[in-house]
Design an enzyme around this catalytic site. Structure first.
Site, PDB file in Angstrom:
ATOM      1  N   LYS A 216       4.655   0.539   9.405  1.00 13.89           N
ATOM      2  CA  LYS A 216       4.674   1.810   8.681  1.00 13.89           C
ATOM      3  C   LYS A 216       4.021   2.924   9.490  1.00 13.89           C
ATOM      4  CE  LYS A 216       3.139   0.019   4.796  1.00 13.89           C
ATOM      5  NZ  LYS A 216       2.524  -0.090   3.464  1.00 13.89           N
TER       6      LYS A 216
ATOM      7  N   GLU B 219       0.871  -1.165   0.000  1.00  7.50           N
ATOM      8  CA  GLU B 219       0.000   0.000   0.000  1.00  7.50           C
ATOM      9  C   GLU B 219       0.913   1.222   0.000  1.00  7.50           C
ATOM     10  OE1 GLU B 219      -2.705   0.367   3.315  1.00  7.50           O
ATOM     11  OE2 GLU B 219      -3.520   2.232   2.504  1.00  7.50           O
TER      12      GLU B 219
ATOM     13  N   ARG C 294       5.664 -13.069   9.607  1.00  4.31           N
ATOM     14  CA  ARG C 294       6.308 -11.773   9.401  1.00  4.31           C
ATOM     15  C   ARG C 294       7.742 -11.796   9.892  1.00  4.31           C
ATOM     16  NH1 ARG C 294       2.345  -7.698   8.844  1.00  4.31           N
ATOM     17  NH2 ARG C 294       3.751  -5.970   9.196  1.00  4.31           N
TER      18      ARG C 294
END
Ligand code: ATP
Ligand code: MG
Length: 552
Positions: free
Chosen positions: A265, A30, A255
Site C-alpha cells: 500500500k 488498516e 503472502r
C-alpha cells in the site's frame, strides 16, 4: 474453497477435539489505502474457511494510526470486499475499543508488566540490541507502579509532546526474540482520528492492539501473513497478561506476490500521490478497484487466488496466471465484436456507391446461445494498419498488393492500389471484392490464408482504446537492485498506450463495465471513468493468447 490446507487441518482438529466449538475469523485491514489483490487472498482465506465450518467472519478496520487513515479508504474497502462476493457478519473498528485497550494497559501497569519510558525512539532502538547482542534495560524500567500509573494518565491527558514518553511492556530485554524486548505498546500522537476525533492523544501500537481486538471480538483463529510469525509470542503474551477471556490463536500463511506487480500500500500510495497513475483505481494498479476498472471479474480473481493455494511460502506467482483466469471467465460470456485500433481506410472500388447491406455475424462461436447480430457493410471500410504491408516478408498472409484475403463475416477482397500521402505514408487502399465469396454461402471456389477484421467506415463509432503493459519492470528491477534506486526508477514508460479507432455501430449503447472480445485484440472493458455515450473508451483487460499453461 474445499482444497485442504494446513489452516483447515488445524481448525478441523480444534473443532474435533473440543478446543473450539465455533470458528470466528476476521479480515482486518488498516484503512490507509485501497485493497490490492494480496488482500483478496486474505479475504478469501478468512471468509472461505469460516464459511466451510459454518462460522462467521467480521470486517474490522484496524484504525489505530490517526495520521494515515481516512474515511475514503473505509468506504472503498467495504465496497471492494462486497464486490469480491463476501459479506461480513459484524463490522468493527479497532478505535471503538480505545477505552478497553487503555484499561488493559493500566492493568499491565498494575501488575508490574508495563512502564512509562522517557527514552526517545532512537535510544529505544539502540538499547534494544541485535540478534546477536542482548538489549540493555532502560534507566526508567524500574519506576514504581504508582509513578507509572500517574505518568500514563498524564500521557493520556495530553501533558506531553509527541515522542516525549511511551508505554512499554515489561517482558525481557535479553530475549532472543527482539519483539519481546520490552516493545512499545502506547505512543503519544496529538492527531485527530477519523473515528474518535480529538478524544485521544495516545494511541496503542499495532502489536498491542491487534491481539486485544481479536480477543474482544471472540476471534478463534487469527489468520495473518508470515511476517508476523516472530510476533506470535508477543501476541500470546498480551492476550494472557491482559487477562482476556477469549484466547485467539494466531496462524500465519504466505503472502501473495505476483510478478511485475507492486504489492504494498505504501508504494501504491506513492504512485497515486505522485500522479504516475490516475488514482487508486487506475487500471494498471493491482488494487481491487483497479482490476475491476480494467475489467477483471470478481470470479476470475477468486478462482486465481484459490488456485494459488494456502501455504507458508510466498514465491511470486506469474501474472500470466491471473490473466488466464479472466480469459477463462469471459470466454463464454463476453460478446465477440470487431474493433479497429489503428485504422487504415479501404475503398472497395467495385462496390456500388451509395449502397450498403447487412451481414450476419455470430456473437460468440463458443456459445451459440448468444445468437447473432447484423453488421453493415458498404464501399468504404477500415482495417487495421498492421494488416497491410506493401513489401511483405514471406509467409505474410494478410493484405499486400495483389493479394486476396477474407474479411471476417463478409467477402474476399483483393488489394489493387496503394494510395500514399506526400510523405510516402500509406493512407488508403483500393481493393475489389468478389460477391461470390460472401460469408455463410458455402463458397468453396478458392482459398485464402488471411482473415481480417474490419468495420464499415460510414456507420462505425469512434472509440478510444487503452492498452496496458506492466507498470513496473520487475525483472529489470531485480537485476539492477541497489540501495540508491527505488521502484519508481523502474516505472515502465509504455505502461499505457492510448489509441483512437472505431467500433461496430451496434455498440452504440455500451455502458461502463460492459465487456467484449474484440476480434484478434483481446478482451476489453468499457472504462467507468472516461467513457461517454459520444465516445466510448475501452480498457484492454488481456490479449487473447498467453503462453501460460496450468499444469492440471
Ligand atoms: P501492505 O503491506 O500491502 O501495506 P498490509 O499488510 O499493511 O498490506 P493491512 O491493511 O494490514 O495491509 O492488511 C490486512 C490483511 O491483509 C492483513 O491480515 C494482511 O496480512 C493481509 N495481506 C496484506 N497483503 C497481503 C498479501 N500480499 N497476501 C496475503 N495477505 C495479505
Ligand atoms: Mg499492515
Amino acid at each position: 474453497m474445499e482444497q485442504s490446507n494446513f489452516i483447515r487441518t488445524i481448525i478441523k482438529e480444534d473443532l474435533e477435539n473440543g478446543k473450539r466449538d465455533t470458528v470466528v475469523t476476521r479480515f482486518p485491514p488498516e484503512p490507509n489505502g485501497y485493497l490490492h489483490i494480496g488482500h483478496a487472498k486474505s479475504i478469501i482465506i478468512n471468509f472461505g474457511l469460516a464459511d466451510d465450518f459454518n462460522g462467521q467472519t467480521n470486517l474490522r478496520f484496524d484504525d489505530t494510526n490517526p495520521l494515515k487513515e481516512d474515511q475514503e479508504y473505509v468506504d472503498a474497502i467495504k465496497e471492494d470486499v462486497k464486490w469480491l462476493g463476501y459479506d461480513w457478519e459484524e463490522l468493527h473498528y479497532a478505535s471503538n475499543y480505545f477505552d478497553e485497550m487503555y484499561n488493559r494497559a493500566v492493568l499491565l501497569i498494575k501488575k508490574g508488566k508495563a512502564y512509562v519510558d522517557d527514552l526517545n525512539q532512537d535510544e529505544i532502538r539502540e538499547y534494544r540490541g541485535t540478534l546477536t547482542e542482548p538489549g540493555k534495560e532502560s534507566p526508567y524500567r524500574n519506576r514504581s507502579i504508582e509513578e507509572n500509573l500517574d505518568l500514563f494518565e498524564k500521557m493520556k491527558n495530553g501533558e506531553y509532546e509527541n515522542g516525549q514518553k511511551v508505554l512499554r511492556a515489561k517482558i525481557d530485554m535479553s530475549s532472543p526474540n527482539l519483539n519481546l524486548r520490552d516493545p512499545v505498546i502506547y505512543r503519544i500522537s496529538h492527531a485527530t482520528h477519523h473515528n474518535t476525533g480529538d478524544t485521544w492523544c495516545i494511541y496503542p501500537m499495532y502489536a498491542f492492539a491487534h491481539p486485544l481486538e481479536d480477543a474482544i471480538e471472540g476471534v478463534t483463529h487469527s489468520l495473518c501473513t508470515t511476517e508476523f510469525e516472530d510476533q506470535r509470542p508477543l501476541y500470546n503474551w498480551i492476550v494472557a497478561e491482559c487477562e482476556m477471556e477469549n484466547q485467539p490463536q494466531q496462524i500465519e500463511f504466505g503472502r501473495l506476490n505476483i510478478t511485475n506487480t507492486v504489492m504494498s500500500k505504501r508504494k501504491l500510495k506513492q504512485l497515486v500521490d505522485e500522479g504516475i497513475v490516475d488514482g487508486w483505481d487506475d487500471p494498471r494498479m493491482p488494487t481491487i478497484s483497479g482490476l475491476r476498472r480494467k475489467g477483471y471479474t470478481a470470479s476470475a480473481i477468486r478462482e486465481f487466488v484459490q488456485e494459488t493455494g494456502v501455504s507458508k511460502g510466498s514465491g511470486a506467482v506469474d501474472e500470466m496466471m491471473l490473466e488466464h483466469y479472466v480469459r477463462e471467465d469471459l470466454k463464454l460470456s463476453a460478446p465477440r465484436t470487431m474493433g479497429i485500433l489503428k485504422p487504415l481506410k479501404v475503398v472497395i472500388t467495385n462496390y456500388p456507391e451509395g449502397e450498403s447491406e447487412w451481414l450476419e455475424a455470430e456473437n460468440n462461436p463458443e456459445n451459440e446461445e448468444m445468437g447473432t447480430r447484423q453488421i453493415p457493410f458498404s464501399r468504404e471500410i477500415y482495417i487495421e494498419q498492421e494488416d497491410f504491408m506493401e513489401n511483405p516478408p514471406k509467409k505474410y498472409f494478410r493484405l499486400f498488393p495483389g493479394n486476396e484475403v477474407r474479411l471476417k463475416h463478409a467477402y474476399f477482397i483483393k488489394c489493387n492500389d496503394v494510395i500514399k500521402d506526400e510523405d510516402g505514408n500509406v493512407v488508403e487502399l483500393h481493393c475489389t471484392y468478389d460477391v461470390e465469396t460472401k460469408s455463410g454461402t458455402g463458397f468453396t471456389g478458392r482459398k485464402v490464408k488471411g482473415t481480417l477484421h474490419w468495420v464499415d467506415a460510414k456507420s462505425a463509432i469512434p472509440a478510444e482504446f487503452r492498452l496496458y503493459e506492466p507498470l513496473v519492470l520487475d525483472e529489470q528491477m531485480k537485476e539492477e537492485a541497489s540501495e540508491d534506486k527505488d521502484f519508481l526508477d523502474y516505472i515502465n514508460p509504455n505502461s499505457l498506450e492510448v489509441v483512437q479507432g472505431f467500433i461496430e455501430p451496434n455498440l452504440k449503447d455500451v455502458q461502463p463495465q460492459d465487456k467484449f472480445q474484440f476480434f484478434r485484440h483481446g478482451y476489453f472493458n468499457v472504462d467507468s471513468k472516461y467513457s461517454t455515450p459520444e465516445k466510448p473508451v475501452f480498457n484492454r483487460i488481456v490479449s487473447l493468447k498467453s503462453s501460460f499453461k496450468l499444469n492440471k
